[in-house]
Scaffold this motif. Structure first.
Motif, PDB file in Angstrom:
ATOM      1  N   ALA A   1       0.881  -1.202   0.194  1.00 41.48           N
ATOM      2  CA  ALA A   1      -0.061   0.111  -0.012  1.00 41.48           C
ATOM      3  C   ALA A   1       0.844   1.171   0.025  1.00 41.48           C
ATOM      4  N   HIS A   2       0.657   2.315  -0.744  1.00 45.36           N
ATOM      5  CA  HIS A   2       1.210   3.554  -0.764  1.00 45.36           C
ATOM      6  C   HIS A   2       2.624   3.167  -1.569  1.00 45.36           C
ATOM      7  N   THR A   3       2.678   2.422  -2.331  1.00 40.32           N
ATOM      8  CA  THR A   3       4.176   2.194  -2.831  1.00 40.32           C
ATOM      9  C   THR A   3       4.208   2.515  -4.441  1.00 40.32           C
ATOM     10  N   ASP A   4       2.917   2.620  -4.876  1.00 38.91           N
ATOM     11  CA  ASP A   4       2.735   2.843  -6.287  1.00 38.91           C
ATOM     12  C   ASP A   4       3.099   1.806  -7.074  1.00 38.91           C
ATOM     13  N   VAL A   5       3.027   0.591  -6.647  1.00 38.40           N
ATOM     14  CA  VAL A   5       3.332  -0.750  -7.451  1.00 38.40           C
ATOM     15  C   VAL A   5       2.492  -0.642  -8.695  1.00 38.40           C
ATOM     16  N   SER A   6       3.278  -1.175  -9.891  1.00 41.26           N
ATOM     17  CA  SER A   6       2.844  -1.158 -11.114  1.00 41.26           C
ATOM     18  C   SER A   6       1.576  -2.397 -11.376  1.00 41.26           C
ATOM     19  N   GLU A   7       0.687  -2.383 -12.443  1.00 43.05           N
ATOM     20  CA  GLU A   7       0.036  -3.400 -12.699  1.00 43.05           C
ATOM     21  C   GLU A   7       0.954  -4.554 -13.320  1.00 43.05           C
ATOM     22  N   VAL A   8       1.926  -4.278 -13.908  1.00 48.88           N
ATOM     23  CA  VAL A   8       2.973  -5.584 -14.173  1.00 48.88           C
ATOM     24  C   VAL A   8       3.268  -6.052 -12.967  1.00 48.88           C
ATOM     25  N   GLN A   9       3.644  -5.202 -12.011  1.00 47.36           N
ATOM     26  CA  GLN A   9       4.365  -5.978 -10.761  1.00 47.36           C
ATOM     27  C   GLN A   9       3.263  -6.713 -10.035  1.00 47.36           C
ATOM     28  N   ILE A  10       1.859  -6.175 -10.317  1.00 47.55           N
ATOM     29  CA  ILE A  10       1.179  -6.889  -9.303  1.00 47.55           C
ATOM     30  C   ILE A  10       0.889  -8.359  -9.787  1.00 47.55           C
ATOM     31  N   SER A  11       0.619  -8.367 -11.186  1.00 48.10           N
ATOM     32  CA  SER A  11       0.565  -9.659 -11.855  1.00 48.10           C
ATOM     33  C   SER A  11       1.559 -10.414 -11.741  1.00 48.10           C
ATOM     34  N   GLU A  12       2.598 -10.064 -11.657  1.00 48.47           N
ATOM     35  CA  GLU A  12       4.111 -10.964 -11.521  1.00 48.47           C
ATOM     36  C   GLU A  12       3.980 -11.453  -9.755  1.00 48.47           C
ATOM     37  N   LEU A  13       3.571 -10.565  -9.083  1.00 47.13           N
ATOM     38  CA  LEU A  13       3.511 -10.864  -7.295  1.00 47.13           C
ATOM     39  C   LEU A  13       2.465 -12.021  -7.290  1.00 47.13           C
ATOM     40  N   LEU A  14       1.425 -11.855  -8.258  1.00 41.10           N
ATOM     41  CA  LEU A  14       0.149 -12.671  -7.792  1.00 41.10           C
ATOM     42  C   LEU A  14       0.738 -14.091  -8.410  1.00 41.10           C
ATOM     43  N   GLN A  15       1.004 -13.960  -9.552  1.00 40.98           N
ATOM     44  CA  GLN A  15       1.537 -15.420 -10.332  1.00 40.98           C
ATOM     45  C   GLN A  15       2.514 -16.003  -9.371  1.00 40.98           C
ATOM     46  N   SER A  16       3.485 -15.380  -8.515  1.00 39.21           N
ATOM     47  CA  SER A  16       4.481 -15.997  -7.756  1.00 39.21           C
ATOM     48  C   SER A  16       3.502 -16.417  -6.489  1.00 39.21           C
ATOM     49  N   LEU A  17       2.802 -15.810  -6.145  1.00 39.18           N
ATOM     50  CA  LEU A  17       1.919 -16.464  -4.746  1.00 39.18           C
ATOM     51  C   LEU A  17       1.299 -17.641  -5.338  1.00 39.18           C
ATOM     52  N   VAL A  18       0.481 -17.687  -6.504  1.00 38.23           N
ATOM     53  CA  VAL A  18      -0.187 -18.815  -6.742  1.00 38.23           C
ATOM     54  C   VAL A  18       0.912 -20.032  -6.925  1.00 38.23           C
ATOM     55  N   SER A  19       2.242 -19.730  -7.662  1.00 38.59           N
ATOM     56  CA  SER A  19       3.024 -20.835  -7.732  1.00 38.59           C
ATOM     57  C   SER A  19       3.513 -21.538  -6.539  1.00 38.59           C
ATOM     58  N   GLU A  20       3.626 -20.470  -5.621  1.00 36.40           N
ATOM     59  CA  GLU A  20       4.184 -20.878  -4.289  1.00 36.40           C
ATOM     60  C   GLU A  20       2.885 -21.459  -3.238  1.00 36.40           C
ATOM     61  N   TYR A  21       1.942 -21.102  -3.325  1.00 34.55           N
ATOM     62  CA  TYR A  21       0.968 -21.479  -2.432  1.00 34.55           C
ATOM     63  C   TYR A  21      -0.205 -22.378  -2.683  1.00 34.55           C
ATOM     64  N   ASN A  22      -0.469 -22.339  -4.149  1.00 37.41           N
ATOM     65  CA  ASN A  22      -1.544 -23.129  -4.804  1.00 37.41           C
ATOM     66  C   ASN A  22      -0.922 -24.346  -5.467  1.00 37.41           C
ATOM     67  N   PRO A  23      -1.421 -25.584  -5.384  1.00 37.92           N
ATOM     68  CA  PRO A  23      -1.026 -26.628  -6.016  1.00 37.92           C
ATOM     69  C   PRO A  23      -1.193 -26.782  -7.681  1.00 37.92           C
ATOM     70  N   THR A  24      -2.271 -26.005  -8.087  1.00 34.97           N
ATOM     71  CA  THR A  24      -2.330 -25.814  -9.574  1.00 34.97           C
ATOM     72  C   THR A  24      -2.307 -24.437  -9.911  1.00 34.97           C
ATOM     73  N   ALA A  25      -2.389 -24.272 -11.218  1.00 35.68           N
ATOM     74  CA  ALA A  25      -2.541 -22.803 -11.783  1.00 35.68           C
ATOM     75  C   ALA A  25      -4.058 -22.340 -11.570  1.00 35.68           C
ATOM     76  N   LEU A  26      -4.188 -20.918 -11.488  1.00 36.38           N
ATOM     77  CA  LEU A  26      -5.801 -20.621 -11.277  1.00 36.38           C
ATOM     78  C   LEU A  26      -6.210 -20.254 -12.855  1.00 36.38           C
ATOM     79  N   THR A  27      -7.298 -20.315 -12.867  1.00 35.34           N
ATOM     80  CA  THR A  27      -7.956 -19.844 -14.082  1.00 35.34           C
ATOM     81  C   THR A  27      -7.976 -18.456 -14.223  1.00 35.34           C
ATOM     82  N   SER A  28      -8.285 -17.973 -15.569  1.00 33.77           N
ATOM     83  CA  SER A  28      -8.139 -16.394 -15.648  1.00 33.77           C
ATOM     84  C   SER A  28      -9.084 -15.949 -14.871  1.00 33.77           C
ATOM     85  N   ASP A  29     -10.302 -16.325 -14.781  1.00 37.38           N
ATOM     86  CA  ASP A  29     -11.424 -15.836 -13.764  1.00 37.38           C
ATOM     87  C   ASP A  29     -11.143 -15.780 -12.473  1.00 37.38           C
ATOM     88  N   GLU A  30     -10.225 -16.890 -11.888  1.00 41.07           N
ATOM     89  CA  GLU A  30      -9.825 -17.058 -10.619  1.00 41.07           C
ATOM     90  C   GLU A  30      -8.736 -16.195 -10.126  1.00 41.07           C
TER      91      GLU A  30
END
Length: 284
Positions: free
Chosen positions: A147-176
């Motif tokens: 919060a309040h770090t001006d994180v970019s949309e690209v950085q958010i996408s990379e972060l969420l993909q990294s979290l999914v890879s680490e904490y979810n057994p399978t990839a999420l769908t586009s809607d998920e």
């Protein structure tokens, strides 16, 4: 081999016994000789006392849900229902050592019921739903951190993909992934609404003393002054307000000046006594 209780001399004997049993059955195929050789140096003959201590624990806590769950776990190990150490440690933690009790258990059951109902409603409506609590928790923690770090949309996408890879057994769908992003975005929005960017900057300062004192001082300015008002504040009074010495008090004031939250309207003269007044103006 890493263990939690067997080689810990301060651990309760009933926990050392159940871990010993699990490793003997799941790692050494129930062979007593092999496990005794593996732990000969670290345990020696101490394990011979553990079965008696385990039975004594069960007798003394015959109505304790944790003790009952412990023996159920023992039986599951012996009959093969528990098939690996990961499963064993998960059951031991959730049902015995970190078992929720009383209101905490009721709250957990209620949360699970609400989550199940919400998930079913989403399914009925044909909407995506993320049910991985660990993934959601790590996503909201990341949102708080960013919060309040001006994180970019690209950085958010990379972060969420990294979290999914680490904490979810399978990839999420586009809607998920869209649902996960909305969870992240809502948390960031809520955090930014509850704390200004300047306050976040103060609290994230690497020097925790400066951070704490500056945040306190800024709160005092907000309490005493509207934006644009001035406060005649001598160094002695400044130190008393913050309860710290002169260097730390001045470091806090200087940080607020640097962030353009306050400004020096009239500087106290150098070489005068510590109580010489400086007039500060609140800018934000």
């Amino acid at each position: 081999m890493k263990t939690f209780y067997i080689t810990n001399k301060n651990a309760p004997h009933h926990l050392r016994f159940i871990e010993w049993t699990a490793i003997r059955c799941l790692v050494f195929n129930k062979d007593r000789r092999l496990i005794e050789e593996a732990f000969a140096d670290s345990v020696g003959f101490a394990h011979f006392k553990w079965p008696q201590s385990y039975n004594l624990y069960r007798t003394k806590h015959s109505k304790d849900p944790a003790a009952l769950a412990l023996h159920e776990l023992f039986l599951q190990i012996m009959d093969g229902s528990i098939t690996n150490l990961d499963e064993f440690y998960h059951s031991l933690r959730t049902k015995v050592t970190h078992r929720k009790r009383g209101n905490a258990l009721k709250d957990q059951v209620l949360r699970q019921a609400k989550q199940s109902a919400t998930q079913q409603a989403y399914i009925d409506d044909g909407k995506a739903f993320v049910s991985n609590n660990k993934l959601i928790s790590m996503t909201t923690k990341a949102a708080v951190r960013l919060a309040h770090t001006d994180v970019s949309e690209v950085q958010i996408s990379e972060l969420l993909q990294s979290l999914v890879s680490e904490y979810n057994p399978t990839a999420l769908t586009s809607d998920e992934m869209d649902v996960l992003r909305s969870i992240f975005t809502r948390k960031v929005t809520a955090m930014e609404a509850s704390l200004t960017a300047h306050e976040a900057t103060i609290l994230r300062h690497t020097d925790k003393d400066v951070s704490k004192n500056a945040f306190h001082l800024y709160g005092l300015f907000k309490l005493k002054c509207e934006t644009g008002d001035t406060w005649a504040l001598g160094q002695l009074e400044l130190c008393k307000e913050l309860g710290v010495g002169r260097p730390k008090a001045l470091a806090a004031a200087n940080l607020l000046v640097k962030l353009k939250l306050i400004a020096v309207s009239e500087q106290g003269k150098r070489g005068t006594v510590m109580g010489k007044t400086t007039i500060y103006k609140r800018l934000q």
